[in-house]
Design a protein around this motif. Structure first.
Motif, PDB file in Angstrom:
ATOM      1  N   SER A  73     -35.703  -5.470  51.791  1.00 26.82           N
ATOM      2  CA  SER A  73     -36.495  -4.692  52.740  1.00 26.82           C
ATOM      3  C   SER A  73     -35.784  -3.392  53.042  1.00 26.82           C
ATOM      4  O   SER A  73     -34.578  -3.244  52.799  1.00 26.82           O
ATOM      5  N   SER A  74     -36.527  -2.451  53.549  1.00 26.93           N
ATOM      6  CA  SER A  74     -35.918  -1.278  54.175  1.00 26.93           C
ATOM      7  C   SER A  74     -35.434  -1.686  55.553  1.00 26.93           C
ATOM      8  O   SER A  74     -36.012  -2.563  56.204  1.00 26.93           O
ATOM      9  N   CYS A  75     -34.354  -1.066  55.996  1.00 25.35           N
ATOM     10  CA  CYS A  75     -33.707  -1.413  57.270  1.00 25.35           C
ATOM     11  C   CYS A  75     -33.543  -0.149  58.106  1.00 25.35           C
ATOM     12  O   CYS A  75     -33.226   0.915  57.564  1.00 25.35           O
ATOM     13  N   PHE A  76     -33.723  -0.294  59.406  1.00 27.28           N
ATOM     14  CA  PHE A  76     -33.714   0.863  60.301  1.00 27.28           C
ATOM     15  C   PHE A  76     -32.808   0.590  61.494  1.00 27.28           C
ATOM     16  O   PHE A  76     -32.956  -0.437  62.162  1.00 27.28           O
ATOM     17  N   ARG A  77     -31.890   1.489  61.758  1.00 25.82           N
ATOM     18  CA  ARG A  77     -30.953   1.313  62.871  1.00 25.82           C
ATOM     19  C   ARG A  77     -30.776   2.634  63.604  1.00 25.82           C
ATOM     20  O   ARG A  77     -30.544   3.680  62.987  1.00 25.82           O
ATOM     21  N   ARG A  78     -30.847   2.564  64.918  1.00 24.88           N
ATOM     22  CA  ARG A  78     -30.734   3.778  65.720  1.00 24.88           C
ATOM     23  C   ARG A  78     -29.300   4.289  65.762  1.00 24.88           C
ATOM     24  O   ARG A  78     -29.059   5.458  66.052  1.00 24.88           O
ATOM     25  N   GLU A  79     -28.337   3.406  65.494  1.00 23.30           N
ATOM     26  CA  GLU A  79     -26.914   3.761  65.569  1.00 23.30           C
ATOM     27  C   GLU A  79     -26.578   4.334  66.946  1.00 23.30           C
ATOM     28  O   GLU A  79     -25.841   5.311  67.080  1.00 23.30           O
ATOM     29  N   ALA A  80     -27.145   3.695  67.971  1.00 23.42           N
ATOM     30  CA  ALA A  80     -26.860   4.112  69.349  1.00 23.42           C
ATOM     31  C   ALA A  80     -25.371   3.905  69.633  1.00 23.42           C
ATOM     32  O   ALA A  80     -24.774   2.913  69.244  1.00 23.42           O
ATOM     33  N   GLY A  81     -24.770   4.856  70.310  1.00 21.43           N
ATOM     34  CA  GLY A  81     -23.360   4.726  70.664  1.00 21.43           C
ATOM     35  C   GLY A  81     -22.408   5.133  69.564  1.00 21.43           C
ATOM     36  O   GLY A  81     -21.189   5.027  69.731  1.00 21.43           O
ATOM     37  N   SER A  82     -22.947   5.625  68.431  1.00 24.44           N
ATOM     38  CA  SER A  82     -22.056   6.002  67.322  1.00 24.44           C
ATOM     39  C   SER A  82     -21.951   7.517  67.181  1.00 24.44           C
ATOM     40  O   SER A  82     -21.602   8.014  66.114  1.00 24.44           O
ATOM     41  N   TYR A  83     -22.242   8.235  68.236  1.00 18.83           N
ATOM     42  CA  TYR A  83     -22.212   9.702  68.175  1.00 18.83           C
ATOM     43  C   TYR A  83     -20.840  10.179  67.686  1.00 18.83           C
ATOM     44  O   TYR A  83     -19.795   9.774  68.203  1.00 18.83           O
ATOM     45  N   GLY A  84     -20.857  11.014  66.662  1.00 21.75           N
ATOM     46  CA  GLY A  84     -19.618  11.568  66.133  1.00 21.75           C
ATOM     47  C   GLY A  84     -18.928  10.695  65.103  1.00 21.75           C
ATOM     48  O   GLY A  84     -17.952  11.120  64.491  1.00 21.75           O
ATOM     49  N   LYS A  85     -19.415   9.468  64.865  1.00 27.44           N
ATOM     50  CA  LYS A  85     -18.789   8.564  63.898  1.00 27.44           C
ATOM     51  C   LYS A  85     -19.538   8.612  62.574  1.00 27.44           C
ATOM     52  O   LYS A  85     -20.751   8.455  62.537  1.00 27.44           O
ATOM     53  N   ASP A  86     -18.797   8.807  61.479  1.00 28.88           N
ATOM     54  CA  ASP A  86     -19.384   8.763  60.136  1.00 28.88           C
ATOM     55  C   ASP A  86     -20.643   9.611  60.041  1.00 28.88           C
ATOM     56  O   ASP A  86     -21.675   9.177  59.529  1.00 28.88           O
ATOM     57  N   THR A  87     -20.561  10.835  60.542  1.00 32.08           N
ATOM     58  CA  THR A  87     -21.747  11.690  60.527  1.00 32.08           C
ATOM     59  C   THR A  87     -22.026  12.246  59.134  1.00 32.08           C
ATOM     60  O   THR A  87     -23.124  12.725  58.879  1.00 32.08           O
ATOM     61  N   ARG A  88     -21.057  12.181  58.244  1.00 26.31           N
ATOM     62  CA  ARG A  88     -21.231  12.726  56.897  1.00 26.31           C
ATOM     63  C   ARG A  88     -21.563  11.603  55.918  1.00 26.31           C
ATOM     64  O   ARG A  88     -20.866  10.593  55.833  1.00 26.31           O
ATOM     65  N   GLY A  89     -22.642  11.803  55.183  1.00 24.48           N
ATOM     66  CA  GLY A  89     -22.903  10.913  54.066  1.00 24.48           C
ATOM     67  C   GLY A  89     -23.678   9.654  54.406  1.00 24.48           C
ATOM     68  O   GLY A  89     -24.402   9.588  55.405  1.00 24.48           O
ATOM     69  N   LEU A  90     -23.487   8.628  53.561  1.00 25.65           N
ATOM     70  CA  LEU A  90     -24.326   7.436  53.576  1.00 25.65           C
ATOM     71  C   LEU A  90     -23.688   6.246  54.276  1.00 25.65           C
ATOM     72  O   LEU A  90     -24.213   5.134  54.194  1.00 25.65           O
ATOM     73  N   ILE A  91     -22.579   6.448  54.957  1.00 24.32           N
ATOM     74  CA  ILE A  91     -21.876   5.311  55.554  1.00 24.32           C
ATOM     75  C   ILE A  91     -22.631   4.748  56.755  1.00 24.32           C
ATOM     76  O   ILE A  91     -22.798   3.543  56.896  1.00 24.32           O
ATOM     77  N   ARG A  92     -23.093   5.617  57.637  1.00 22.51           N
ATOM     78  CA  ARG A  92     -23.772   5.162  58.851  1.00 22.51           C
ATOM     79  C   ARG A  92     -25.059   5.965  59.011  1.00 22.51           C
ATOM     80  O   ARG A  92     -25.054   7.072  59.548  1.00 22.51           O
ATOM     81  N   VAL A  93     -26.153   5.401  58.511  1.00 26.17           N
ATOM     82  CA  VAL A  93     -27.422   6.130  58.479  1.00 26.17           C
ATOM     83  C   VAL A  93     -28.490   5.346  59.244  1.00 26.17           C
ATOM     84  O   VAL A  93     -28.307   4.179  59.593  1.00 26.17           O
ATOM     85  N   HIS A  94     -29.611   6.002  59.483  1.00 23.25           N
ATOM     86  CA  HIS A  94     -30.693   5.370  60.248  1.00 23.25           C
ATOM     87  C   HIS A  94     -31.614   4.509  59.387  1.00 23.25           C
ATOM     88  O   HIS A  94     -32.365   3.697  59.927  1.00 23.25           O
ATOM     89  N   TRP A  95     -31.559   4.714  58.078  1.00 21.82           N
ATOM     90  CA  TRP A  95     -32.449   3.963  57.185  1.00 21.82           C
ATOM     91  C   TRP A  95     -31.737   3.705  55.865  1.00 21.82           C
ATOM     92  O   TRP A  95     -31.048   4.580  55.339  1.00 21.82           O
TER      93      TRP A  95
END
Length: 433
Positions: free
Chosen positions: A254-276
Protein backbone atom coordinates in the motif's frame (compact mmCIF):
# COMPACT_ATOMS: atom_id res chain seq x y z
CA UNK A 1 -6.11 -3.45 24.48
CA UNK A 2 -4.68 -5.49 27.30
CA UNK A 3 -6.61 -8.32 28.95
CA UNK A 4 -8.78 -6.83 31.70
CA UNK A 5 -8.42 -10.03 33.72
CA UNK A 6 -4.66 -9.49 33.74
CA UNK A 7 -5.15 -6.01 35.18
CA UNK A 8 -7.52 -7.29 37.87
CA UNK A 9 -5.36 -10.25 38.87
CA UNK A 10 -1.86 -8.79 38.35
CA UNK A 11 -2.06 -4.99 38.61
CA UNK A 12 1.56 -4.75 39.79
CA UNK A 13 2.77 -6.45 36.61
CA UNK A 14 0.90 -3.90 34.47
CA UNK A 15 2.21 -1.04 36.60
CA UNK A 16 5.74 -2.36 36.19
CA UNK A 17 5.23 -2.38 32.40
CA UNK A 18 4.05 1.23 32.55
CA UNK A 19 7.15 2.22 34.54
CA UNK A 20 9.41 0.42 32.07
CA UNK A 21 7.78 2.34 29.22
CA UNK A 22 8.10 5.62 31.14
CA UNK A 23 4.31 5.83 31.12
CA UNK A 24 1.90 6.82 33.90
CA UNK A 25 1.33 3.84 36.18
CA UNK A 26 -1.58 5.57 37.91
CA UNK A 27 -3.61 4.84 34.78
CA UNK A 28 -3.79 1.25 36.00
CA UNK A 29 -5.61 2.40 39.15
CA UNK A 30 -7.91 4.55 37.00
CA UNK A 31 -8.75 1.49 34.91
CA UNK A 32 -9.39 -0.68 37.98
CA UNK A 33 -11.69 1.98 39.43
CA UNK A 34 -13.56 2.29 36.13
CA UNK A 35 -13.88 -1.48 35.97
CA UNK A 36 -15.28 -1.65 39.52
CA UNK A 37 -17.71 1.20 38.80
CA UNK A 38 -18.92 -0.49 35.65
CA UNK A 39 -19.45 -3.84 37.36
CA UNK A 40 -21.39 -2.12 40.16
CA UNK A 41 -23.52 -0.29 37.58
CA UNK A 42 -24.25 -3.58 35.78
CA UNK A 43 -25.20 -5.25 39.08
CA UNK A 44 -27.52 -2.39 40.05
CA UNK A 45 -29.20 -2.34 36.62
CA UNK A 46 -29.67 -6.13 36.69
CA UNK A 47 -31.14 -6.01 40.21
CA UNK A 48 -33.56 -3.24 39.30
CA UNK A 49 -34.67 -5.06 36.13
CA UNK A 50 -35.36 -8.14 38.25
CA UNK A 51 -37.40 -6.03 40.68
CA UNK A 52 -39.24 -4.41 37.76
CA UNK A 53 -40.10 -7.81 36.32
CA UNK A 54 -41.42 -8.98 39.71
CA UNK A 55 -43.46 -5.77 40.04
CA UNK A 56 -44.98 -6.33 36.59
CA UNK A 57 -46.05 -9.80 37.64
CA UNK A 58 -47.46 -8.38 40.86
CA UNK A 59 -49.66 -5.95 38.92
CA UNK A 60 -51.37 -8.87 37.19
CA UNK A 61 -52.09 -10.60 40.48
CA UNK A 62 -53.04 -7.52 42.52
CA UNK A 63 -56.56 -7.00 43.75
CA UNK A 64 -58.45 -3.86 42.67
CA UNK A 65 -57.63 -2.28 46.02
CA UNK A 66 -53.89 -3.09 45.75
CA UNK A 67 -53.48 -2.26 42.05
CA UNK A 68 -52.91 1.55 42.31
CA UNK A 69 -50.04 1.15 44.78
CA UNK A 70 -48.53 -1.74 42.84
CA UNK A 71 -48.75 0.23 39.59
CA UNK A 72 -47.09 3.20 41.22
CA UNK A 73 -44.28 0.93 42.43
CA UNK A 74 -43.87 -0.52 38.92
CA UNK A 75 -43.68 2.97 37.38
CA UNK A 76 -41.07 4.05 39.93
CA UNK A 77 -38.97 0.97 39.19
CA UNK A 78 -39.23 1.60 35.44
CA UNK A 79 -37.81 5.09 35.97
CA UNK A 80 -35.05 3.70 38.17
CA UNK A 81 -34.18 1.05 35.54
CA UNK A 82 -33.93 3.72 32.86
CA UNK A 83 -31.69 5.78 35.13
CA UNK A 84 -29.54 2.75 35.99
CA UNK A 85 -29.14 1.79 32.31
CA UNK A 86 -28.04 5.31 31.50
CA UNK A 87 -25.52 5.12 34.35
CA UNK A 88 -24.30 1.78 32.98
CA UNK A 89 -23.76 3.30 29.52
CA UNK A 90 -21.72 6.08 31.12
CA UNK A 91 -19.57 3.59 33.03
CA UNK A 92 -19.14 1.53 29.84
CA UNK A 93 -17.76 4.60 28.08
CA UNK A 94 -15.52 5.50 31.03
CA UNK A 95 -14.18 1.96 31.19
CA UNK A 96 -13.41 1.93 27.46
CA UNK A 97 -11.62 5.27 27.68
CA UNK A 98 -9.52 4.07 30.63
CA UNK A 99 -8.82 0.75 28.90
CA UNK A 100 -7.66 2.39 25.67
CA UNK A 101 -5.29 4.65 27.58
CA UNK A 102 -2.98 1.80 28.61
CA UNK A 103 -0.50 0.46 26.03
CA UNK A 104 0.47 -3.17 25.63
CA UNK A 105 2.34 -4.91 28.43
CA UNK A 106 5.98 -5.17 27.40
CA UNK A 107 7.77 -8.48 27.04
CA UNK A 108 10.02 -9.46 29.95
CA UNK A 109 13.14 -9.32 27.75
CA UNK A 110 12.57 -5.81 26.41
CA UNK A 111 15.41 -3.46 27.44
CA UNK A 112 14.41 -0.56 29.69
CA UNK A 113 14.97 3.06 28.72
CA UNK A 114 14.18 5.24 25.75
CA UNK A 115 15.24 5.89 22.17
CA UNK A 116 18.96 5.80 22.94
CA UNK A 117 18.78 2.57 24.94
CA UNK A 118 18.10 0.06 22.16
CA UNK A 119 20.37 -2.98 22.38
CA UNK A 120 22.32 -4.10 19.31
CA UNK A 121 21.82 -7.86 18.91
CA UNK A 122 24.07 -8.39 15.89
CA UNK A 123 25.79 -6.59 13.05
CA UNK A 124 25.84 -8.16 9.59
CA UNK A 125 28.04 -7.23 6.63
CA UNK A 126 31.06 -5.00 6.36
CA UNK A 127 30.67 -1.24 6.27
CA UNK A 128 31.97 -0.20 2.82
CA UNK A 129 34.85 2.20 2.32
CA UNK A 130 35.16 4.57 -0.61
CA UNK A 131 38.22 6.15 -2.22
CA UNK A 132 36.20 9.14 -3.43
CA UNK A 133 34.01 11.80 -1.78
CA UNK A 134 30.76 10.11 -0.75
CA UNK A 135 27.56 11.55 -2.18
CA UNK A 136 24.20 11.36 -0.43
CA UNK A 137 21.25 9.67 -2.12
CA UNK A 138 19.70 12.95 -3.31
CA UNK A 139 22.84 13.95 -5.20
CA UNK A 140 23.19 10.46 -6.67
CA UNK A 141 19.50 10.35 -7.54
CA UNK A 142 19.73 13.69 -9.33
CA UNK A 143 22.76 12.53 -11.33
CA UNK A 144 20.85 9.43 -12.39
CA UNK A 145 17.63 11.30 -13.10
CA UNK A 146 16.00 9.10 -10.46
CA UNK A 147 14.81 11.57 -7.78
CA UNK A 148 13.28 15.03 -8.15
CA UNK A 149 12.76 16.63 -4.75
CA UNK A 150 12.36 20.17 -6.08
CA UNK A 151 9.37 19.38 -8.26
CA UNK A 152 7.89 17.15 -5.55
CA UNK A 153 7.91 20.17 -3.24
CA UNK A 154 6.48 22.38 -5.98
CA UNK A 155 3.55 20.06 -6.52
CA UNK A 156 2.83 18.81 -2.98
CA UNK A 157 5.01 20.69 -0.50
CA UNK A 158 7.96 19.75 1.69
CA UNK A 159 8.84 16.06 2.16
CA UNK A 160 7.28 15.00 -1.13
CA UNK A 161 9.16 13.83 -4.21
CA UNK A 162 9.03 12.36 -7.67
CA UNK A 163 10.76 9.08 -8.51
CA UNK A 164 11.64 9.33 -12.18
CA UNK A 165 13.32 7.11 -14.75
CA UNK A 166 15.58 4.59 -12.96
CA UNK A 167 14.14 5.69 -9.61
CA UNK A 168 10.66 4.61 -10.69
CA UNK A 169 12.04 1.35 -12.08
CA UNK A 170 13.82 0.71 -8.78
CA UNK A 171 10.51 1.12 -6.97
CA UNK A 172 8.83 -1.47 -9.17
CA UNK A 173 11.82 -3.80 -8.93
CA UNK A 174 11.90 -3.65 -5.13
CA UNK A 175 8.14 -4.21 -4.91
CA UNK A 176 8.36 -7.22 -7.24
CA UNK A 177 11.33 -8.69 -5.35
CA UNK A 178 9.64 -8.21 -1.97
CA UNK A 179 6.31 -9.68 -3.02
CA UNK A 180 7.88 -12.62 -4.85
CA UNK A 181 10.01 -13.53 -1.82
CA UNK A 182 7.01 -13.17 0.49
CA UNK A 183 4.88 -15.43 -1.70
CA UNK A 184 7.71 -17.99 -1.80
CA UNK A 185 7.70 -17.92 2.03
CA UNK A 186 3.97 -18.69 2.13
CA UNK A 187 2.43 -15.22 2.43
CA UNK A 188 -0.78 -14.32 0.63
CA UNK A 189 -0.20 -11.14 -1.41
CA UNK A 190 -2.69 -8.33 -0.78
CA UNK A 191 -3.19 -4.91 -2.36
CA UNK A 192 -4.53 -3.08 0.69
CA UNK A 193 -6.67 0.09 0.78
CA UNK A 194 -4.87 3.21 1.91
CA UNK A 195 -8.05 4.76 3.39
CA UNK A 196 -9.69 3.13 6.41
CA UNK A 197 -12.52 3.79 8.84
CA UNK A 198 -11.82 4.82 12.45
CA UNK A 199 -12.30 1.31 13.90
CA UNK A 200 -9.20 -0.34 12.39
CA UNK A 201 -7.12 2.79 12.97
CA UNK A 202 -8.04 2.86 16.65
CA UNK A 203 -7.87 -0.91 16.95
CA UNK A 204 -4.28 -1.03 15.76
CA UNK A 205 -3.24 1.71 18.18
CA UNK A 206 -2.63 4.55 15.74
CA UNK A 207 -5.07 7.00 17.30
CA UNK A 208 -4.78 8.38 20.80
CA UNK A 209 -1.10 9.09 21.45
CA UNK A 210 -0.28 8.74 17.73
CA UNK A 211 -3.16 10.75 16.31
CA UNK A 212 -0.92 13.68 15.37
CA UNK A 213 0.91 11.43 12.90
CA UNK A 214 -2.25 10.55 11.00
CA UNK A 215 -3.90 12.30 8.05
CA UNK A 216 -7.69 12.39 8.33
CA UNK A 217 -10.27 13.02 5.61
CA UNK A 218 -12.80 14.82 7.80
CA UNK A 219 -15.65 14.93 5.30
CA UNK A 220 -15.73 11.14 4.92
CA UNK A 221 -14.52 10.14 8.41
CA UNK A 222 -11.66 8.15 6.87
CA UNK A 223 -7.97 7.98 7.68
CA UNK A 224 -4.96 7.65 5.39
CA UNK A 225 -2.91 4.73 6.67
CA UNK A 226 0.72 5.03 7.72
CA UNK A 227 1.22 1.32 7.04
CA UNK A 228 -0.81 -1.52 5.53
CA UNK A 229 -0.67 -3.10 8.99
CA UNK A 230 -3.87 -1.15 9.63
CA UNK A 231 -6.07 -2.53 6.83
CA UNK A 232 -4.52 -6.00 7.18
CA UNK A 233 -5.53 -6.05 10.85
CA UNK A 234 -8.96 -4.61 10.09
CA UNK A 235 -9.49 -7.16 7.33
CA UNK A 236 -10.59 -9.79 9.88
CA UNK A 237 -12.12 -7.64 12.62
CA UNK A 238 -15.21 -9.22 14.22
CA UNK A 239 -14.30 -12.62 12.74
CA UNK A 240 -13.39 -16.04 14.09
CA UNK A 241 -10.46 -17.36 12.04
CA UNK A 242 -9.55 -20.90 11.16
CA UNK A 243 -5.81 -20.76 11.80
CA UNK A 244 -5.13 -24.35 10.79
CA UNK A 245 -1.65 -25.73 11.36
CA UNK A 246 0.24 -22.50 10.63
CA UNK A 247 -0.18 -18.77 11.22
CA UNK A 248 -2.21 -16.88 8.64
CA UNK A 249 0.21 -14.60 6.82
CA UNK A 250 -0.35 -11.69 4.45
CA UNK A 251 2.06 -9.52 2.47
CA UNK A 252 0.33 -6.21 1.93
CA UNK A 253 1.33 -3.51 -0.52
CA UNK A 254 0.00 0.00 0.00
CA UNK A 255 0.91 3.63 -0.13
CA UNK A 256 1.60 5.03 3.34
CA UNK A 257 1.06 8.55 4.64
CA UNK A 258 2.61 10.15 7.72
CA UNK A 259 2.38 13.72 8.91
CA UNK A 260 5.79 13.46 10.64
CA UNK A 261 4.46 15.73 13.38
CA UNK A 262 7.19 16.78 15.79
CA UNK A 263 9.99 16.07 13.32
CA UNK A 264 10.57 19.68 12.27
CA UNK A 265 14.17 20.09 11.14
CA UNK A 266 14.92 16.33 11.16
CA UNK A 267 15.92 14.57 7.93
CA UNK A 268 14.52 17.37 5.81
CA UNK A 269 16.69 16.34 2.84
CA UNK A 270 15.81 13.40 0.68
CA UNK A 271 13.77 10.24 1.15
CA UNK A 272 14.54 9.35 4.77
CA UNK A 273 11.55 11.02 6.43
CA UNK A 274 8.78 11.82 3.97
CA UNK A 275 5.01 12.23 4.07
CA UNK A 276 4.26 9.52 1.52
CA UNK A 277 5.94 6.29 0.44
CA UNK A 278 5.03 2.78 -0.68
CA UNK A 279 5.68 -0.30 1.41
CA UNK A 280 5.40 -4.08 1.46
CA UNK A 281 4.32 -5.17 4.94
CA UNK A 282 4.16 -8.66 6.41
CA UNK A 283 1.28 -9.38 8.79
CA UNK A 284 0.63 -12.57 10.78
CA UNK A 285 -2.26 -13.95 12.79
CA UNK A 286 -1.30 -16.80 15.11
CA UNK A 287 -2.03 -18.46 18.44
CA UNK A 288 -0.65 -16.39 21.35
CA UNK A 289 1.80 -19.11 22.41
CA UNK A 290 3.32 -19.04 18.90
CA UNK A 291 3.89 -15.27 18.68
CA UNK A 292 7.49 -15.20 19.96
CA UNK A 293 8.59 -17.79 17.39
CA UNK A 294 6.64 -16.02 14.63
CA UNK A 295 8.34 -12.76 15.61
CA UNK A 296 11.73 -14.36 15.00
CA UNK A 297 10.54 -15.70 11.64
CA UNK A 298 9.42 -12.25 10.48
CA UNK A 299 12.78 -10.84 11.52
CA UNK A 300 14.62 -13.60 9.65
CA UNK A 301 12.68 -12.86 6.43
CA UNK A 302 13.56 -9.18 6.76
CA UNK A 303 17.24 -10.02 7.21
CA UNK A 304 17.23 -12.33 4.21
CA UNK A 305 15.73 -9.55 2.10
CA UNK A 306 18.39 -7.03 3.13
CA UNK A 307 21.13 -9.57 2.59
CA UNK A 308 19.80 -10.03 -0.95
CA UNK A 309 20.16 -6.27 -1.41
CA UNK A 310 23.81 -6.53 -0.29
CA UNK A 311 23.61 -3.81 2.35
CA UNK A 312 25.31 -3.93 5.77
CA UNK A 313 22.94 -3.69 8.73
CA UNK A 314 22.46 -4.25 12.42
CA UNK A 315 19.53 -5.70 14.37
CA UNK A 316 18.45 -3.80 17.48
CA UNK A 317 16.07 -4.67 20.29
CA UNK A 318 14.00 -1.53 20.86
CA UNK A 319 13.80 -0.22 24.44
CA UNK A 320 10.45 -0.09 26.22
CA UNK A 321 10.14 3.69 26.17
CA UNK A 322 10.44 3.74 22.39
CA UNK A 323 7.82 1.06 21.70
CA UNK A 324 4.56 1.96 20.02
CA UNK A 325 1.26 1.55 21.83
CA UNK A 326 0.53 -1.90 20.41
CA UNK A 327 3.96 -3.54 20.54
CA UNK A 328 5.01 -5.86 23.35
CA UNK A 329 8.41 -6.16 21.69
CA UNK A 330 9.99 -4.74 18.54
CA UNK A 331 13.15 -5.40 16.58
CA UNK A 332 14.45 -2.81 14.12
CA UNK A 333 16.92 -3.43 11.34
CA UNK A 334 19.12 -0.42 10.72
CA UNK A 335 21.08 -0.23 7.45
CA UNK A 336 24.29 1.68 6.88
CA UNK A 337 24.02 5.13 5.26
CA UNK A 338 27.50 6.25 4.12
CA UNK A 339 26.62 9.94 3.78
CA UNK A 340 25.63 10.04 7.46
CA UNK A 341 28.25 7.60 8.69
CA UNK A 342 25.69 5.72 10.75
CA UNK A 343 22.98 3.07 10.73
CA UNK A 344 19.40 4.19 10.13
CA UNK A 345 16.16 2.26 10.53
CA UNK A 346 15.08 0.46 7.38
CA UNK A 347 12.63 -2.17 8.67
CA UNK A 348 10.98 -3.24 11.92
CA UNK A 349 9.13 -6.28 13.25
CA UNK A 350 6.64 -6.05 16.12
CA UNK A 351 4.92 -8.63 18.29
CA UNK A 352 1.60 -7.11 19.37
CA UNK A 353 0.44 -10.26 21.23
CA UNK A 354 -3.37 -10.11 21.65
CA UNK A 355 -3.51 -6.31 22.06
CA UNK A 356 -4.81 -5.39 18.59
CA UNK A 357 -7.01 -8.45 18.17
CA UNK A 358 -8.73 -7.78 21.50
CA UNK A 359 -9.65 -4.29 20.29
CA UNK A 360 -10.75 -5.57 16.89
CA UNK A 361 -12.53 -8.69 18.18
CA UNK A 362 -10.50 -11.18 16.13
CA UNK A 363 -10.56 -14.72 17.48
CA UNK A 364 -9.82 -18.33 16.61
CA UNK A 365 -11.14 -21.63 17.96
CA UNK A 366 -8.92 -23.66 20.24
CA UNK A 367 -8.77 -27.46 20.35
CA UNK A 368 -12.01 -27.52 22.36
CA UNK A 369 -13.79 -25.29 19.84
CA UNK A 370 -13.83 -22.35 22.24
CA UNK A 371 -13.17 -18.87 20.76
CA UNK A 372 -9.87 -17.32 21.93
CA UNK A 373 -8.16 -14.04 21.05
CA UNK A 374 -5.48 -14.33 18.36
CA UNK A 375 -2.05 -12.71 18.42
CA UNK A 376 -1.02 -10.31 15.64
CA UNK A 377 2.45 -9.44 14.39
CA UNK A 378 3.74 -7.14 11.69
CA UNK A 379 7.04 -6.63 9.93
CA UNK A 380 8.22 -4.28 7.20
CA UNK A 381 9.68 -6.24 4.33
CA UNK A 382 10.46 -3.16 2.23
CA UNK A 383 9.80 0.54 2.87
CA UNK A 384 10.59 1.41 -0.70
CA UNK A 385 11.65 5.08 -0.66
CA UNK A 386 14.05 4.67 2.24
CA UNK A 387 15.39 1.42 0.75
CA UNK A 388 16.10 3.22 -2.53
CA UNK A 389 17.99 5.89 -0.57
CA UNK A 390 20.08 3.21 1.11
CA UNK A 391 20.82 1.32 -2.12
CA UNK A 392 21.93 4.46 -3.95
CA UNK A 393 24.32 5.39 -1.14
CA UNK A 394 25.78 1.99 -0.30
CA UNK A 395 26.28 0.92 -3.93
CA UNK A 396 27.53 4.22 -5.33
CA UNK A 397 30.58 4.50 -7.59
CA UNK A 398 32.96 7.39 -8.16
CA UNK A 399 31.52 8.18 -11.61
CA UNK A 400 27.97 8.57 -10.26
CA UNK A 401 26.85 5.09 -11.29
CA UNK A 402 25.26 2.64 -8.87
CA UNK A 403 25.84 -1.10 -8.58
CA UNK A 404 22.62 -3.15 -8.90
CA UNK A 405 22.45 -6.07 -6.45
CA UNK A 406 22.17 -9.43 -8.19
CA UNK A 407 18.74 -10.14 -6.68
CA UNK A 408 17.26 -7.00 -8.28
CA UNK A 409 18.66 -7.55 -11.77
CA UNK A 410 15.90 -9.86 -13.05
CA UNK A 411 13.43 -7.03 -12.43
CA UNK A 412 15.69 -4.50 -14.18
CA UNK A 413 16.44 -6.38 -17.38
CA UNK A 414 19.71 -7.81 -16.07
CA UNK A 415 21.31 -4.36 -15.75
CA UNK A 416 24.34 -4.44 -13.42
CA UNK A 417 24.89 -0.68 -13.20
CA UNK A 418 22.58 2.30 -13.15
CA UNK A 419 24.44 5.08 -14.92
CA UNK A 420 23.78 8.78 -15.56
CA UNK A 421 22.05 9.18 -18.92
CA UNK A 422 21.40 5.46 -19.34
CA UNK A 423 18.85 4.23 -21.88
CA UNK A 424 15.84 3.14 -19.85
CA UNK A 425 14.87 0.31 -22.19
CA UNK A 426 18.07 -1.43 -21.08
CA UNK A 427 16.67 -1.61 -17.56
CA UNK A 428 13.34 -3.16 -18.52
CA UNK A 429 12.79 -6.95 -18.49
CA UNK A 430 12.88 -8.26 -22.09
CA UNK A 431 9.29 -9.53 -21.91
CA UNK A 432 8.10 -5.98 -21.15
CA UNK A 433 10.27 -4.16 -23.66
Amino acid sequence: MIDLRLVREHPDLVKASQRTRGADESLVDVLLAADAARREAVRRADDLRAEQKAASQAVKKASPEERPAVLERAKALAAQVKEAEEAQRATDAALREAHLAIPNVVHDDVPPGGEDDAVTLRTVGEVPTYDFPVRDHVEIGELLGAIDMERGAKVSGARFYFLTGPGALLEFALAQLAISRAVAAGFTPVIAPALVRPEPMEGTGFLGAHAEEVYKVERDDLYLVGTSEVPLAGMHMNEVLDLGAQPRRYAGWSSCFRREAGSYGKDTRGLIRVHWFDKVEMFSYCRPEESAAEHQRLLAWEEEFLQALEVPYRVVDIAAGDLGTSAARKFDIEAWFPSQGTYRELTSASDCATFQARRLNIRYRDEDGKPQTVATLNGTLCAIARTIACLLEVHQRADGSVHVPKALRPWLGGVELLTPGMTLTAAVPPTAA
